[in-house]
Design a protein around this motif. Structure first.
Motif, PDB file in Angstrom:
ATOM      1  N   THR A  27     -83.509 -30.112   9.298  1.00 31.06           N
ATOM      2  CA  THR A  27     -82.419 -29.163   9.522  1.00 31.06           C
ATOM      3  C   THR A  27     -81.615 -29.029   8.237  1.00 31.06           C
ATOM      4  O   THR A  27     -81.202 -30.043   7.654  1.00 31.06           O
ATOM      5  CB  THR A  27     -81.499 -29.637  10.654  1.00 31.06           C
ATOM      6  OG1 THR A  27     -82.261 -29.757  11.860  1.00 31.06           O
ATOM      7  CG2 THR A  27     -80.347 -28.666  10.881  1.00 31.06           C
ATOM      8  N   SER A  30     -75.285 -28.597   4.457  1.00 29.21           N
ATOM      9  CA  SER A  30     -74.415 -27.737   3.656  1.00 29.21           C
ATOM     10  C   SER A  30     -75.088 -27.365   2.335  1.00 29.21           C
ATOM     11  O   SER A  30     -75.605 -28.239   1.625  1.00 29.21           O
ATOM     12  CB  SER A  30     -73.095 -28.466   3.381  1.00 29.21           C
ATOM     13  OG  SER A  30     -72.253 -27.698   2.568  1.00 29.21           O
ATOM     14  N   HIS A  31     -75.136 -26.055   2.039  1.00 31.13           N
ATOM     15  CA  HIS A  31     -75.697 -25.514   0.791  1.00 31.13           C
ATOM     16  C   HIS A  31     -77.194 -25.798   0.648  1.00 31.13           C
ATOM     17  O   HIS A  31     -77.717 -25.810  -0.463  1.00 31.13           O
ATOM     18  CB  HIS A  31     -74.932 -26.033  -0.435  1.00 31.13           C
ATOM     19  CG  HIS A  31     -73.516 -25.561  -0.489  1.00 31.13           C
ATOM     20  ND1 HIS A  31     -73.168 -24.295  -0.891  1.00 31.13           N
ATOM     21  CD2 HIS A  31     -72.365 -26.191  -0.156  1.00 31.13           C
ATOM     22  CE1 HIS A  31     -71.855 -24.157  -0.817  1.00 31.13           C
ATOM     23  NE2 HIS A  31     -71.334 -25.282  -0.366  1.00 31.13           N
ATOM     24  N   THR A  76     -80.648 -21.360   6.807  1.00 35.57           N
ATOM     25  CA  THR A  76     -79.701 -21.776   5.765  1.00 35.57           C
ATOM     26  C   THR A  76     -78.609 -22.639   6.374  1.00 35.57           C
ATOM     27  O   THR A  76     -78.229 -22.465   7.537  1.00 35.57           O
ATOM     28  CB  THR A  76     -79.057 -20.563   5.068  1.00 35.57           C
ATOM     29  OG1 THR A  76     -78.354 -19.782   6.051  1.00 35.57           O
ATOM     30  CG2 THR A  76     -80.100 -19.692   4.388  1.00 35.57           C
ATOM     31  N   GLY A  77     -78.104 -23.565   5.580  1.00 36.78           N
ATOM     32  CA  GLY A  77     -76.989 -24.392   6.004  1.00 36.78           C
ATOM     33  C   GLY A  77     -75.658 -23.731   5.699  1.00 36.78           C
ATOM     34  O   GLY A  77     -75.601 -22.635   5.124  1.00 36.78           O
ATOM     35  N   ASP A  78     -74.598 -24.397   6.069  1.00 38.98           N
ATOM     36  CA  ASP A  78     -73.259 -23.875   5.829  1.00 38.98           C
ATOM     37  C   ASP A  78     -73.005 -23.688   4.339  1.00 38.98           C
ATOM     38  O   ASP A  78     -73.430 -24.502   3.511  1.00 38.98           O
ATOM     39  CB  ASP A  78     -72.201 -24.834   6.392  1.00 38.98           C
ATOM     40  CG  ASP A  78     -72.246 -24.931   7.911  1.00 38.98           C
ATOM     41  OD1 ASP A  78     -72.783 -23.998   8.533  1.00 38.98           O
ATOM     42  OD2 ASP A  78     -71.756 -25.944   8.450  1.00 38.98           O
ATOM     43  N   GLY A  79     -72.324 -22.604   3.999  1.00 42.20           N
ATOM     44  CA  GLY A  79     -71.867 -22.390   2.633  1.00 42.20           C
ATOM     45  C   GLY A  79     -72.881 -21.779   1.697  1.00 42.20           C
ATOM     46  O   GLY A  79     -72.573 -21.549   0.526  1.00 42.20           O
ATOM     47  N   SER A  81     -74.763 -19.184  -0.390  1.00 36.59           N
ATOM     48  CA  SER A  81     -74.383 -17.847  -0.856  1.00 36.59           C
ATOM     49  C   SER A  81     -75.417 -17.218  -1.782  1.00 36.59           C
ATOM     50  O   SER A  81     -75.400 -16.002  -1.976  1.00 36.59           O
ATOM     51  CB  SER A  81     -73.028 -17.903  -1.581  1.00 36.59           C
ATOM     52  OG  SER A  81     -73.090 -18.776  -2.704  1.00 36.59           O
ATOM     53  N   ARG A  84     -80.699 -15.553   1.165  1.00 34.54           N
ATOM     54  CA  ARG A  84     -80.636 -15.174   2.573  1.00 34.54           C
ATOM     55  C   ARG A  84     -81.986 -15.443   3.237  1.00 34.54           C
ATOM     56  O   ARG A  84     -83.013 -15.572   2.556  1.00 34.54           O
ATOM     57  CB  ARG A  84     -80.289 -13.692   2.713  1.00 34.54           C
ATOM     58  CG  ARG A  84     -78.903 -13.318   2.183  1.00 34.54           C
ATOM     59  CD  ARG A  84     -78.627 -11.847   2.370  1.00 34.54           C
ATOM     60  NE  ARG A  84     -79.548 -11.022   1.582  1.00 34.54           N
ATOM     61  CZ  ARG A  84     -79.521  -9.697   1.549  1.00 34.54           C
ATOM     62  NH1 ARG A  84     -78.635  -9.027   2.295  1.00 34.54           N
ATOM     63  NH2 ARG A  84     -80.383  -9.024   0.812  1.00 34.54           N
TER      64      ARG A  84
END
Length: 343
Positions: A27, A30-31, A76-79, A81, A84
């Motif tokens: 999983t 973050s990022h 994608t994890g949190d944050g 940018s 996609r």
């Protein structure tokens, strides 16, 4: 998406210990990106890692080998940018080296994919978003998977550090992945290319690629004399030194005044031996090359799309046939060995 995946892993060093395991799909944190791997390519480094002959400190077992991959972002994890879901990506080998001077940790192999960090010979992998690079639009995933080490090594030696320009002469040793990328990059930039090999059969395959001279080092062990003849005595501007041992003395003899030798490989041994006199008289630059940083990787991707550079793939294996792909690597490929993870 399934909750489990297959990956190749080592319980201990040695190709005989490479086994196919079923494990949970990771999983992304973050990022991080979860990438469904489409294809991986093998490098000589991967063989050394698998056999326990390269890393100064053993990675935790079970360990998944191999450094090069191409795939699609599926979560994608949190944050995140930079990418996609649906983007095609590659992984940058030196995960800490984004641009500029390399981190000090690189002197002990740093945090590199495929050792000491877990590798990519799996159906899914996690990548930090700052490690990922957008794949070239002009290449298939199988072709793009060959870029992270072999392609970037040749690019970093010739373009990033060597400042390759039209009219230069580039000599590459052998017909493996780095060598043939060097040949193609030289041609794409308007440089002359010379390829050496001890295999007459492989040199015939090189000649089919076109636009280069070849030297059979089995027929002419003192091959620098042929290189000098081919350049009218001027010598070559760049050498991709992939052999190691005392072969570098021939590279120096073939070099032009002020030329560069990129020390990359060591098929004949890690100890290199040469006389200091020709190096001094020719003002030779000898520079060690260990792949490159992410910014150069991104530059190379743009050049591949703009200049039509196509990797040379010797054979493509199915995912289940990974051990056979390693055996082919041991025999010496013409260009790159690729494993299609989706087959």
């Amino acid at each position: 998406m399934s909750k489990t995946m297959k990956r190749w892993q080592l319980s201990s060093f040695g190709l005989k210990n490479l086994e196919l395991a079923t494990v949970p799909v990771p999983t992304p944190g973050s990022h991080e990106l979860l990438v469904r791997v489409s294809a991986v390519s093998l490098n000589y480094r991967d063989k050394l890692v698998v056999e326990g002959e390269l890393l100064p400190d053993a990675p935790a077992m079970p360990f998944t080998p191999v450094s090069d991959m191409a795939g699609e972002v599926v979560a994608t994890g949190d944050g995140v940018s930079r990418f996609r879901i649906g983007d095609r990506v590659l992984g940058n080998f030196w995960t800490q080296w984004i641009d500029g001077e390399p981190p000090r940790e690189m002197t002990r192999h740093g945090l590199s994919l495929g050792g000491p960090l877990p590798g990519v010979l799996a159906e899914y992998v996690l990548l930090r978003e700052d490690v990922a690079v957008t794949a070239p639009a002009s290449l298939t995933d199988q072709e793009a998977s060959t870029l992270p080490i072999a392609g970037l090594t040749a690019w970093f030696a010739l373009v990033e550090t060597g400042k390759l320009k039209a009219g230069d002469t580039v000599l590459v040793e052998g017909t493996g992945g780095v060598a043939l990328f060097g040949l193609q990059i030289a041609r794409a930039f308007g440089a002359r290319a010379i390829v050496t090999s001890r295999s007459a059969e492989k040199l015939k395959r090189v000649e089919i690629l076109g636009m280069c001279d070849v030297i059979d080092t089995s027929a002419t062990p003192d091959w620098s004399t042929v290189a000098l003849d081919l350049t009218g005595g001027a010598g070559v501007d760049h050498v991709l030194e992939l052999i190691g041992g005392d072969n570098i003395s021939q590279s120096l003899a073939a070099l032009a005044s002020g030329g560069r030798i990129a020390q990359i490989g060591f098929l004949n041994g890690t100890e290199i031996r040469f006389s200091a006199v020709p190096m001094m008289l020719k003002r030779a630059i000898i520079q060690g090359i260990t792949v490159g940083h992410r910014r150069a990787f991104e530059d190379m991707v743009r050049a591949i799309d703009a200049r039509g550079i196509k990797p040379v793939i010797d054979e493509i294996y199915s995912f289940d046939a990974a051990p056979e792909a390693f055996n082919h690597l041991e025999r010496g490929p013409f260009g790159k060995i690729v494993i299609d993870v989706l087959k």
